[in-house]
Design a protein around this motif. Structure first.
Motif, mmCIF file in Angstrom:
data_model
loop_
_atom_site.group_PDB
_atom_site.id
_atom_site.type_symbol
_atom_site.label_atom_id
_atom_site.label_comp_id
_atom_site.label_asym_id
_atom_site.label_seq_id
_atom_site.Cartn_x
_atom_site.Cartn_y
_atom_site.Cartn_z
ATOM 1 N N ALA A 45 0.852 -1.207 0.000
ATOM 2 C CA ALA A 45 0.000 0.000 0.000
ATOM 3 C C ALA A 45 0.882 1.251 0.000
ATOM 4 C CB ALA A 45 -0.907 -0.002 1.226
ATOM 5 N N VAL A 49 1.109 4.114 -3.053
ATOM 6 C CA VAL A 49 0.854 5.553 -2.858
ATOM 7 C C VAL A 49 2.119 6.357 -3.187
ATOM 8 C CG1 VAL A 49 0.221 7.323 -1.158
ATOM 9 C CG2 VAL A 49 -0.968 5.137 -1.168
ATOM 10 N N LEU A 60 -9.485 9.831 -2.041
ATOM 11 C CA LEU A 60 -9.662 9.154 -0.758
ATOM 12 C C LEU A 60 -11.163 8.984 -0.553
ATOM 13 C CD1 LEU A 60 -7.197 10.891 1.769
ATOM 14 C CD2 LEU A 60 -6.814 8.918 0.333
ATOM 15 N N GLN A 75 -6.653 5.220 9.735
ATOM 16 C CA GLN A 75 -6.246 4.819 8.375
ATOM 17 C C GLN A 75 -6.255 6.014 7.422
ATOM 18 O OE1 GLN A 75 -9.281 1.873 7.744
ATOM 19 N NE2 GLN A 75 -7.947 0.176 8.296
ATOM 20 N N MET A 79 -3.016 8.134 5.661
ATOM 21 C CA MET A 79 -2.959 8.312 4.206
ATOM 22 C C MET A 79 -2.805 9.798 3.853
ATOM 23 S SD MET A 79 -2.937 5.781 2.228
ATOM 24 C CE MET A 79 -2.894 4.039 2.527
ATOM 25 N N VAL A 175 -7.899 5.332 -2.717
ATOM 26 C CA VAL A 175 -7.758 4.698 -1.404
ATOM 27 C C VAL A 175 -9.153 4.599 -0.808
ATOM 28 C CG1 VAL A 175 -6.734 4.862 0.895
ATOM 29 C CG2 VAL A 175 -5.450 5.681 -1.085
ATOM 30 N N THR A 177 -11.385 3.766 2.219
ATOM 31 C CA THR A 177 -11.420 3.547 3.672
ATOM 32 C C THR A 177 -12.861 3.260 4.039
ATOM 33 O OG1 THR A 177 -9.738 5.252 3.808
ATOM 34 C CG2 THR A 177 -10.704 4.560 5.867
ATOM 35 N N VAL A 199 -6.048 0.956 -3.220
ATOM 36 C CA VAL A 199 -5.567 0.568 -1.885
ATOM 37 C C VAL A 199 -6.785 0.488 -0.966
ATOM 38 C CG1 VAL A 199 -4.181 1.308 0.091
ATOM 39 C CG2 VAL A 199 -3.283 1.591 -2.214
ATOM 40 N N TYR A 200 -6.843 -0.584 -0.205
ATOM 41 C CA TYR A 200 -8.035 -0.887 0.592
ATOM 42 C C TYR A 200 -7.727 -0.702 2.077
ATOM 43 C CZ TYR A 200 -12.132 -3.831 1.783
ATOM 44 O OH TYR A 200 -13.323 -4.321 2.240
ATOM 45 N N CYS A 201 -8.580 0.037 2.770
ATOM 46 C CA CYS A 201 -8.419 0.227 4.211
ATOM 47 C C CYS A 201 -9.719 -0.178 4.916
ATOM 48 C CB CYS A 201 -8.103 1.684 4.535
ATOM 49 S SG CYS A 201 -6.672 2.325 3.676
#
Lengths: 284, 250
Positions: A45, A49, A60, A75, A79, A175, A177, A199-201
């Motif tokens: 991740a 980024v 985001l 999280q 970021m 990203v 979240t 990207v996974y949060c």
């Protein structure tokens, strides 16, 4: 009642109190030490980024509310820190009305701490009611016809960070979240068709289900709950700072050890009581 | 009053948060009215706030303002389409709501189809991994072999089209069941971690936000009197709850 029977019948209120005590110590002491172990998905991740060119915008996306802010808040915070530090512009879009206010507050706090300016370094697109797949597939084709203005009513064309954003071509990464199952929608309608890294949060509850997506490359990286956020802070060089994520990681570790001890005690009680019962019958 | 409120906004917010947290966690001791009251407050607040944000950030700027102020009158058709949902409450005219529901179902079905092939096809492809070559170490090969064993064992558990009479299928399916259980165990571990984090979040608020605030407020005499009064009410409530005879189940 013998000791084994008592071990299986501890009042749940005593257990809650003990768990609370186990958790409270790291929170009061606020240890600055972050986890040294970095999961591969957290490292990926970070690399994803880090690799975004500074002339592209990062989205985001947040889909959480007050219920999971303890996990998703750190999280999105970490970021934002990373993006501010490397000078990549980002836009925050939220799909929950309460979450919109929480994320907005986090953005304002971090930008103030890091001396960044709203509009130049980041943009808050506010709350969007969805449906998510309709909005994001539209964003990929014609960004500013779907999202016309920011949270405060300023046209995106008049904001320096977003004036050149026309379609998915100007987006460097997404990203997500979330405390909700929205990641397949991003994969299907935005990231896969346009070849944009995602990207996974998620909250820790949802993290286990994401591994097939990581394995197939549909997700480029993941922050697994607050532990993922703490590890990401380590990567950002904040390993010696007493943050909420580091305290929460310690509290989680102590709570897990405590729960494992309770499980062992309960099982010892169960097997010992069973054995004593069988012995009793045999003797009788 | 307005000046006092604006000067103490932060303290009031912290105190409201702390009292709400204690009220909600009081259910861990026993079901009580204090908890019920705050549960309803939360639901009401979330709904009210949701309506406010929806109007302020969505309906007004993206529909009402365009239609009324900017002369884009054709946005009125959005209201017509939206109001069609409410015909579901009329027995006679329910067919009107079915038109709009059908439209959305079709949209959803089309979306689900697209999601299916975008989500699962790459995963099926990614499951077909080479065992050797490309600079792979022995551990990489072993890792992929373990992956294949678990994949086929887990899939064989879901072969419901025929009886699992053959020894090979029976034992493979049994192994698959064990693998699935281990997977569910890992998921449950993550669930415990997630729930614990939420608890930690509230505790962090109490320890690092509320406790310092309470310490600084304690110097005020009015505050001490208020807290004493609140504690007295709480004690009376607890004593009454403990003394109350339990309802008999007939």
């Amino acid at each position: 009642m013998n000791i084994f029977a008592k071990l299986q019948n501890i009042d749940r209120r005593i257990l809650y109190l003990l768990v609370a005590l186990v958790i409270i110590i790291p929170l009061v002491r606020r240890p600055a030490k972050h986890p040294h172990t970095i999961f591969k998905e957290v490292q990926n991740a970070y690399n994803t980024v880090q690799a975004v060119p500074n002339d592209k915008l990062v989205i985001l996306s947040s889909y959480f509310d007050a219920g999971t802010v303890a996990e998703n808040g750190p999280q999105i915070e970490v970021m934002m820190r990373h993006l501010f530090r490397k000078g990549t512009k980002f836009a925050v879009i939220t799909w929950d009305p309460v979450g919109a206010e929480l994320v907005s507050k986090i953005g304002k706090k971090i930008s103030k701490q890091m001396g960044k300016k709203y509009g130049r370094d980041w943009v808050d697109l506010g709350y969007n009611p969805g449906p998510v797949y309709v909005i994001i597939s539209g964003m990929a084709k014609d960004f500013q016809s779907v999202i016309k203005q920011d949270k405060y009513g300023t046209k995106l064309a008049d904001i320096p960070a977003t004036k050149n954003i026309k379609s998915a071509k100007q987006i460097g990464a997404v990203v997500e979240t979330t405390a909700s199952g929205t990641v397949p929608t991003w994969i299907a309608y935005f990231n896969m068709p346009n070849n944009i890294p995602l990207v996974y949060c998620p909250t820790a509850v949802m993290a286990a289900e994401a591994y097939p997506y990581l394995d197939s490359g549909q997700l480029k990286g993941m922050l697994n709950g607050v532990i993922g956020a703490a590890q990401y802070e380590t990567l950002l060089g904040m390993g010696d700072k007493p943050t909420y994520s580091s305290a929460a990681s310690w509290a989680l570790s102590t709570a897990h050890i405590f729960i494992i001890v309770l499980l062992i005690i309960g099982n010892i009680g169960y097997f010992a009581a069973n054995r004593a019962g069988r012995g009793g019958r045999r003797n009788g | 009053m307005a000046n006092w409120l604006s000067a103490h906004t932060s303290a009031i917010t912290i105190w409201c948060g702390a009292i709400s947290t204690f009220a909600i966690y009081s259910v861990l001791y026993a079901e009580n009215k204090f908890y019920r009251f705050f549960e309803h407050v939360f639901i009401g607040l979330a709904s009210g706030y949701g309506m406010y944000v929806t109007w302020n950030e969505v309906v007004y700027p993206k529909w009402w303002k365009l239609m009324v102020n900017d002369g884009q009158w054709y946005w009125v058709f959005a209201a017509v389409l939206g109001s069609m949902f409410y015909f579901m409450y009329s027995r006679k005219h329910a067919w009107v709501s079915r038109v709009i529901f059908g439209l959305f179902m079709g949209l959803g079905a089309g979306g689900a189809f697209r999601e299916f092939y975008q989500i699962y096809f790459p995963q099926i492809g990614a499951s077909m991994k080479p065992i050797t070559g490309g600079g792979m170490t022995v551990w990489d090969t072993l890792n992929i072999v373990v992956f294949y064993v678990i994949l086929f064992a887990s899939m064989s558990y879901f072969f419901f089209s025929f009886d699992h009479k053959s020894s090979a299928i029976k034992h493979t399916a049994m192994a698959g069941r064990w693998f699935l259980m281990i997977g569910f165990g890992a998921m449950f571990g993550a669930t415990v971690m997630g729930r614990m984090t939420l608890f930690i979040g509230r505790f962090n608020f109490l320890v690092n936000d509320w406790a310092p605030q309470a310490r600084s407020d304690w110097s005020s005499g009015i505050f001490r009197a208020l807290v004493s009064l609140f504690a007295l009410v709480l004690i009376v409530m607890i004593v009454r709850a403990v003394r109350r005879p339990k309802a008999k189940h007939e």
